[in-house]
Design a protein around this motif. Structure first.
Motif, PDB file in Angstrom:
ATOM      1  N   ALA A 182     -31.106  11.520  41.775  1.00 16.53           N
ATOM      2  CA  ALA A 182     -32.201  11.706  42.735  1.00 16.53           C
ATOM      3  C   ALA A 182     -32.118  13.027  43.499  1.00 16.53           C
ATOM      4  O   ALA A 182     -33.091  13.422  44.136  1.00 16.53           O
ATOM      5  CB  ALA A 182     -32.213  10.547  43.746  1.00 16.53           C
ATOM      6  N   ASN A 183     -30.996  13.723  43.441  1.00 14.42           N
ATOM      7  CA  ASN A 183     -30.854  14.972  44.196  1.00 14.42           C
ATOM      8  C   ASN A 183     -31.367  16.187  43.443  1.00 14.42           C
ATOM      9  O   ASN A 183     -31.459  17.272  44.005  1.00 14.42           O
ATOM     10  CB  ASN A 183     -29.385  15.206  44.567  1.00 14.42           C
ATOM     11  N   PHE A 184     -31.666  16.027  42.187  1.00 13.10           N
ATOM     12  CA  PHE A 184     -32.247  17.109  41.402  1.00 13.10           C
ATOM     13  C   PHE A 184     -33.051  16.468  40.284  1.00 13.10           C
ATOM     14  O   PHE A 184     -32.716  15.410  39.765  1.00 13.10           O
ATOM     15  CB  PHE A 184     -31.172  18.035  40.818  1.00 13.10           C
ATOM     16  N   GLY A 193     -28.245  22.124  51.443  1.00  5.70           N
ATOM     17  CA  GLY A 193     -28.157  22.209  52.890  1.00  5.70           C
ATOM     18  C   GLY A 193     -28.466  20.931  53.625  1.00  5.70           C
ATOM     19  O   GLY A 193     -28.686  20.953  54.834  1.00  5.70           O
ATOM     20  N   THR A 194     -28.491  19.799  52.912  1.00  5.23           N
ATOM     21  CA  THR A 194     -28.863  18.542  53.553  1.00  5.23           C
ATOM     22  C   THR A 194     -27.661  17.696  53.949  1.00  5.23           C
ATOM     23  O   THR A 194     -27.802  16.737  54.686  1.00  5.23           O
ATOM     24  CB  THR A 194     -29.759  17.720  52.614  1.00  5.23           C
ATOM     25  N   ASN A 195     -26.468  18.017  53.434  1.00  3.72           N
ATOM     26  CA  ASN A 195     -25.248  17.291  53.762  1.00  3.72           C
ATOM     27  C   ASN A 195     -25.387  15.799  53.468  1.00  3.72           C
ATOM     28  O   ASN A 195     -25.140  14.954  54.321  1.00  3.72           O
ATOM     29  CB  ASN A 195     -24.864  17.504  55.230  1.00  3.72           C
ATOM     30  N   VAL A 196     -25.803  15.474  52.246  1.00  3.24           N
ATOM     31  CA  VAL A 196     -25.894  14.087  51.814  1.00  3.24           C
ATOM     32  C   VAL A 196     -25.020  13.897  50.578  1.00  3.24           C
ATOM     33  O   VAL A 196     -24.524  14.865  49.993  1.00  3.24           O
ATOM     34  CB  VAL A 196     -27.344  13.673  51.495  1.00  3.24           C
ATOM     35  N   TYR A 222     -22.963  20.376  51.312  1.00  2.00           N
ATOM     36  CA  TYR A 222     -24.061  21.314  51.560  1.00  2.00           C
ATOM     37  C   TYR A 222     -24.392  22.138  50.322  1.00  2.00           C
ATOM     38  O   TYR A 222     -25.374  22.857  50.297  1.00  2.00           O
ATOM     39  CB  TYR A 222     -23.691  22.267  52.699  1.00  2.00           C
ATOM     40  N   ASN A 223     -23.540  22.054  49.309  1.00  2.00           N
ATOM     41  CA  ASN A 223     -23.706  22.868  48.109  1.00  2.00           C
ATOM     42  C   ASN A 223     -24.465  22.079  47.053  1.00  2.00           C
ATOM     43  O   ASN A 223     -23.967  21.060  46.546  1.00  2.00           O
ATOM     44  CB  ASN A 223     -22.336  23.280  47.570  1.00  2.00           C
ATOM     45  N   SER A 266     -16.293  18.975  58.056  1.00  6.81           N
ATOM     46  CA  SER A 266     -17.099  19.783  57.138  1.00  6.81           C
ATOM     47  C   SER A 266     -18.371  20.307  57.787  1.00  6.81           C
ATOM     48  O   SER A 266     -18.707  21.492  57.628  1.00  6.81           O
ATOM     49  CB  SER A 266     -17.438  18.970  55.882  1.00  6.81           C
ATOM     50  N   PRO A 267     -19.144  19.484  58.527  1.00  5.08           N
ATOM     51  CA  PRO A 267     -20.330  20.044  59.200  1.00  5.08           C
ATOM     52  C   PRO A 267     -19.983  21.121  60.222  1.00  5.08           C
ATOM     53  O   PRO A 267     -20.758  22.076  60.401  1.00  5.08           O
ATOM     54  CB  PRO A 267     -20.946  18.821  59.887  1.00  5.08           C
ATOM     55  N   MET A 268     -18.827  20.986  60.879  1.00  7.10           N
ATOM     56  CA  MET A 268     -18.424  22.003  61.848  1.00  7.10           C
ATOM     57  C   MET A 268     -18.134  23.326  61.164  1.00  7.10           C
ATOM     58  O   MET A 268     -18.526  24.398  61.647  1.00  7.10           O
ATOM     59  CB  MET A 268     -17.197  21.508  62.624  1.00  7.10           C
ATOM     60  N   ILE A 269     -17.441  23.265  60.036  1.00  5.43           N
ATOM     61  CA  ILE A 269     -17.152  24.490  59.282  1.00  5.43           C
ATOM     62  C   ILE A 269     -18.435  25.118  58.772  1.00  5.43           C
ATOM     63  O   ILE A 269     -18.601  26.347  58.792  1.00  5.43           O
ATOM     64  CB  ILE A 269     -16.190  24.170  58.120  1.00  5.43           C
TER      65      ILE A 269
END
Length: 394
Positions: A182-184, A193-196, A222-223, A266-269
């Motif tokens: 579902a992500n592509f 960039g959605t962090n899912v 995020y990648n 990870s979101p902080m980085i």
């Protein structure tokens, strides 16, 4: 932790009466025929298959990966639950202490002591009732439930097994060929960039189940390339076997204090890399020193207060020669009231013809109407059928 799964299952199995109370309209989740009919298990999407994980098992018969869509936020509901549980605990403890002091004649004013006992008893009873009656539906999303959602890919039976709590749909069995990333998709659009996590869907057009079921696996990222690399790793394992693939590092099922660190750091980085300013760094310092330990400890407490169940025997033995094949999940596996709710929500999942743009009837929209029409026919022909039976008996 299970908020995403709970919302998805609620939207698929919500009763019409509840839908009216929540004022929730029927959504349009229609997809093109070319998207749902395609076999995604045969097409390579990456030249670099990577086991990002975390993986719990990996052998010639099956691999097992962690599921769950909001694992990185695990711990927040835990702290909220513990704070609410503290109300009945503290009121009961205070009332009991006063009672013991009165019993041992350690308190002079008896009247005020009795009043305090009644006051704390009322708080204890009311808060306990509210926790049992209502708040248990919230705390079970992170406490006293399954420690993790697990997804097992069995390359021998060519099936996918999803282990979820019952209030999120329960254990489900799907055919491997029915899976849809579902992500592509065919359009090439990526969820960058959605962090899912990596999301997979089982559409009713393929499964025959009235509504779609989705599951997220692995870590948040995020990648956008990570989604394709891990999907390619799973796809090649199921199609070709583990021979030419890198062996993943296996994680433990046991609670560990460091499990919650990566999901929050990870979101902080990512923020620091995209906004390398002094203001952003100063804002992240209190987050790193205060909120990160707070979330991490909540994550660890949640793991400690949950359990890791075993798979059913038929799934544990699936793929072993001579053992039965697990039955694919069908509508009859659920209680009658849930079946009715699922059939009512089946109209949300349509398939659009690429050329005409019209909805294709593939047997999902007319099921409730067919049952109703048969009932109407039975009532209308009841009197007509009776004399026929009498004549045949004569």
């Amino acid at each position: 932790m299970y908020i995403g799964e709970f919302i998805l299952w609620l939207s698929s199995a919500i009763k019409p009466e509840t839908r009216k109370k929540l004022k929730k309209d029927y959504s349009d989740n229609s997809m093109k025929l070319s998207e749902v009919a395609k076999d995604y298990t045969t097409e390579s999407v990456s030249h670099n298959p990577r086991p990002i994980g975390p993986y719990y098992a990996y052998n010639d018969r099956y691999l097992e990966i962690r599921g769950g869509m909001l694992e990185n936020f695990r711990g927040i509901i835990t702290w909220i639950s513990l704070a609410i549980f503290f109300i009945p605990y503290s009121s009961g403890d205070l009332g009991l202490n006063i009672l013991l002091k009165l019993y041992h004649h350690e308190r002079g004013n008896v009247a005020s002591g009795i009043f305090a006992i009644i006051f704390f008893l009322i708080i204890f009873l009311v808060s306990t009732y509210l926790c049992i009656r209502y708040f248990r539906y919230v705390c079970r999303l992170e406490l006293f439930t399954l420690r993790h959602i697990r997804v097992r890919f069995n390359r021998v039976t060519r099936q996918v097994y999803v282990q979820r709590p019952k209030y999120c749909g329960g254990i489900a069995v799907f055919k491997w060929e029915h899976i849809m990333p579902a992500n592509f998709g065919e359009t090439g659009s990526d969820m960058g960039g959605t962090n899912v996590v990596n999301l997979f869907t089982f559409h009713p057009y393929k499964t025959g189940f009235p509504v779609a079921q989705s599951v997220g696996v692995g870590k948040n990222t995020y990648n956008p390339q990570d989604y394709k690399d891990e999907w390619e790793f799973i796809r090649r394992y199921m199609e070709d076997g583990p021979k030419n693939l890198p062996k993943p590092r296996l994680s433990t099922h046991l609670p560990m204090p460091f499990h919650g660190v990566e999901g929050h750091i990870s979101p902080m980085i990512h923020l620091a890399k995209n906004n390398p300013s002094v203001i952003m760094i100063l804002m992240l310092i209190p987050v790193f020193l205060i909120l990160l330990p707070f979330y991490t400890m909540g994550y660890f407490i949640s793991e400690c207060l949950c359990w890791q169940p075993r798979w059913p025997k038929v799934i544990r033995q699936a793929g072993i020669p001579g053992k039965p094949l697990p039955k694919e999940t069908t509508l009859s596996d659920y209680p009658p009231e849930v079946q009715k709710a699922i059939l009512d929500n089946s109209q949300e999942w349509g398939v659009i013809d690429d050329e005409t743009g019209e909805l294709i009837d593939y047997g999902q929209f007319k099921r409730p109407k067919k049952k109703a029409s048969r009932k109407r026919k039975t009532k209308a022909t009841k009197q007509a059928e009776k004399p026929i039976k009498e004549n045949s008996e004569d």
